[in-house]
Design an enzyme around this catalytic site. Structure first.
Site, mmCIF file in Angstrom:
data_model
loop_
_atom_site.group_PDB
_atom_site.id
_atom_site.type_symbol
_atom_site.label_atom_id
_atom_site.label_comp_id
_atom_site.label_asym_id
_atom_site.label_seq_id
_atom_site.Cartn_x
_atom_site.Cartn_y
_atom_site.Cartn_z
ATOM 1 N N GLY A 7 1.894 -10.107 16.600
ATOM 2 C CA GLY A 7 2.611 -9.971 14.793
ATOM 3 C C GLY A 7 4.125 -9.621 14.991
ATOM 4 O O GLY A 7 4.206 -8.240 15.633
ATOM 5 N N GLY A 8 4.570 -9.749 14.139
ATOM 6 C CA GLY A 8 6.345 -9.430 15.208
ATOM 7 C C GLY A 8 6.167 -9.145 13.312
ATOM 8 O O GLY A 8 8.007 -8.345 13.396
ATOM 9 N N SER A 10 6.590 -5.479 10.463
ATOM 10 C CA SER A 10 7.136 -3.946 10.768
ATOM 11 C C SER A 10 6.063 -3.372 11.752
ATOM 12 O O SER A 10 6.428 -2.247 12.948
ATOM 13 C CB SER A 10 7.174 -2.771 9.553
ATOM 14 O OG SER A 10 5.601 -3.069 9.085
ATOM 15 N N LYS A 180 -9.535 5.191 4.866
ATOM 16 C CA LYS A 180 -8.550 4.424 4.073
ATOM 17 C C LYS A 180 -8.089 3.550 2.656
ATOM 18 O O LYS A 180 -7.507 3.810 2.157
ATOM 19 C CB LYS A 180 -7.902 3.935 5.201
ATOM 20 C CG LYS A 180 -6.247 2.793 5.658
ATOM 21 C CD LYS A 180 -4.742 3.549 6.003
ATOM 22 C CE LYS A 180 -4.061 3.590 5.423
ATOM 23 N NZ LYS A 180 -3.474 2.149 6.728
ATOM 24 N N ASN A 184 -5.882 3.410 0.066
ATOM 25 C CA ASN A 184 -5.029 2.323 -0.355
ATOM 26 C C ASN A 184 -5.450 1.889 -2.304
ATOM 27 O O ASN A 184 -4.633 1.320 -2.880
ATOM 28 C CB ASN A 184 -5.531 1.133 0.870
ATOM 29 C CG ASN A 184 -4.563 1.596 1.869
ATOM 30 O OD1 ASN A 184 -5.155 0.888 3.013
ATOM 31 N ND2 ASN A 184 -3.279 2.084 1.998
ATOM 32 N N SER A 247 2.956 0.726 0.111
ATOM 33 C CA SER A 247 3.805 -0.404 0.504
ATOM 34 C C SER A 247 2.897 -1.686 0.033
ATOM 35 O O SER A 247 3.609 -3.078 -0.564
ATOM 36 C CB SER A 247 2.422 -0.572 2.056
ATOM 37 O OG SER A 247 1.314 -0.720 1.559
HETATM 38 O O1 PAF Z 1 0.077 1.420 2.295
HETATM 39 C C1 PAF Z 1 0.640 2.168 2.268
HETATM 40 O O2 PAF Z 1 1.603 2.225 1.556
HETATM 41 C C2 PAF Z 1 0.000 3.728 2.485
HETATM 42 O O3 PAF Z 1 -1.237 3.219 3.654
HETATM 43 C C3 PAF Z 1 -0.462 4.783 1.635
HETATM 44 C C4 PAF Z 1 -0.941 5.762 2.592
HETATM 45 C C5 PAF Z 1 -0.411 4.987 0.274
HETATM 46 C C6 PAF Z 1 1.193 5.012 1.758
HETATM 47 O O4 PAF Z 1 2.211 4.549 0.903
#
Ligand code: PAF
Length: 298
Positions: A7-8, A10, A180, A184, A247
């Site tokens: 994977g290229g 980030s 996580k 998210n 993200s």
């Molecule tokens: O996906 C993301 O952006 C990160 O995992 C988080 C922790 C929600 C922070 O922006």
């Protein structure tokens, strides 16, 4: 240790840069152009506005991957895994570490015959500036855990990794990934639809109402044993990343596919299987899918 990074994007570039300081790293990219540009320019890292000495790694198009590395780090998005898993099954000879968000990929991992399979959860902020340059924004950690086998290579990874790029071994892969997933599931879709930075979700009292309700739904669907602990973790991440755009916010803003299927898609599926009503999960899932659809139509 010979490390191969698939994977290229980030995360692939970030891991390649740091791990090349203590290991022989090959990065496998989707396009030959990206592999050529990394081989010509070296791998560049920008941190705190400073451009660091380029790293020397070997870049190879993924079609030429032979699976010979001691450790293969899979750093593609979860929605790109389906196309890769049969190659991993047929060719990978060493151990594999998967870095995807969400939980849906776990069922694919049981298909692998390799004796050591690990999963990881990345807490670094990184942005790909071009095919051979990555910007390291939020300095964090990479949590890792065993999916199957022994932890030898994970321990080696934590000793060879340079300072500023730590690895932590967690005892329970499920708990690590679910923590996580909760973060998210609440932060990403809300910030992407409300078009706010992460911190606004807890500083704006009205948004905080939705934030808490979304957490409650996730906790219910996942049947979380220790809700307070997960909520505390969610609040801490939100405070620590208050000034960041998530993200998913950035994916929507830039017209890219999001990770919504791996995140709320997984929870929606789970709620259906358990026959649980989860209106916020359902609605935010479809809001994000609608945004993706707008992009496809454009
Ligand atoms: O996906 C993301 O952006 C990160 O995992 C988080 C922790 C929600 C922070 O922006």
């Amino acid at each position: 240790m010979k490390i191969g990074i698939i994977g290229g994007g980030s995360i692939g570039l970030l891991f390649s840069y740091y791990l090349s300081m203590g290991s022989d790293v090959s990065i496998y990219t989707r396009t030959r152009e990206q592999a050529d540009s990394i081989n010509e320019n070296g791998l560049h890292l920008v941190k705190s506005g400073i451009e660091h000495t380029p790293a020397k790694v070997t870049a190879v198009p993924i079609q030429e991957w032979k699976g010979n590395d001691d450790l293969t780090v899979v750093a593609v998005k979860q929605y790109q895994l389906d196309g890769l898993i049969s190659d991993l099954k047929d060719k990978a000879k060493g151990s594999i570490l998967f870095l995807q968000n969400g939980y849906g990929h776990i069922k694919l991992l049981s298909e692998l015959e390799t004796s050591e399979v690990y999963v990881g959860s990345v807490e670094h902020g990184a942005v790909r500036k071009n095919g051979f340059t990555v910007q390291h924004n939020g300095l964090g950690v990479t949590r890792t855990a065993i999916f199957k086998g022994e932890d030898d290579l994970l321990r080696e990874l934590s000793t060879i990794s340079p300072s500023g790029f730590p690895f932590i071994i967690e005892p329970d892969f499920k708990e690590m990934l679910i923590k996580k997933l909760v973060v998210n599931s609440v932060i990403n879709p809300l910030t992407a639809i409300l078009k706010v930075k992460n911190g606004e979700l807890i500083h704006n009292p009205s948004y905080f109402e939705i934030f808490k309700q979304m957490f409650d739904e996730c906790a219910y669907v996942l049947d979380l044993p220790n809700r307070e602990q997960y909520f505390k973790n969610l609040m801490t991440v939100c405070e620590k990343t208050a000034n960041n755009h998530s993200s998913m916010y950035k994916d929507i803003e830039n017209g890219r596919q999001t990770e919504i299927d791996a995140i709320l898609g997984y929870l929606l599926e789970l709620s259906r299987r358990k026959n649980i009503k989860a209106p916020l999960i359902h609605n935010y899932y479809h809001c994000i899918k609608g945004k993706e659809h707008e992009r496809e139509g454009a």
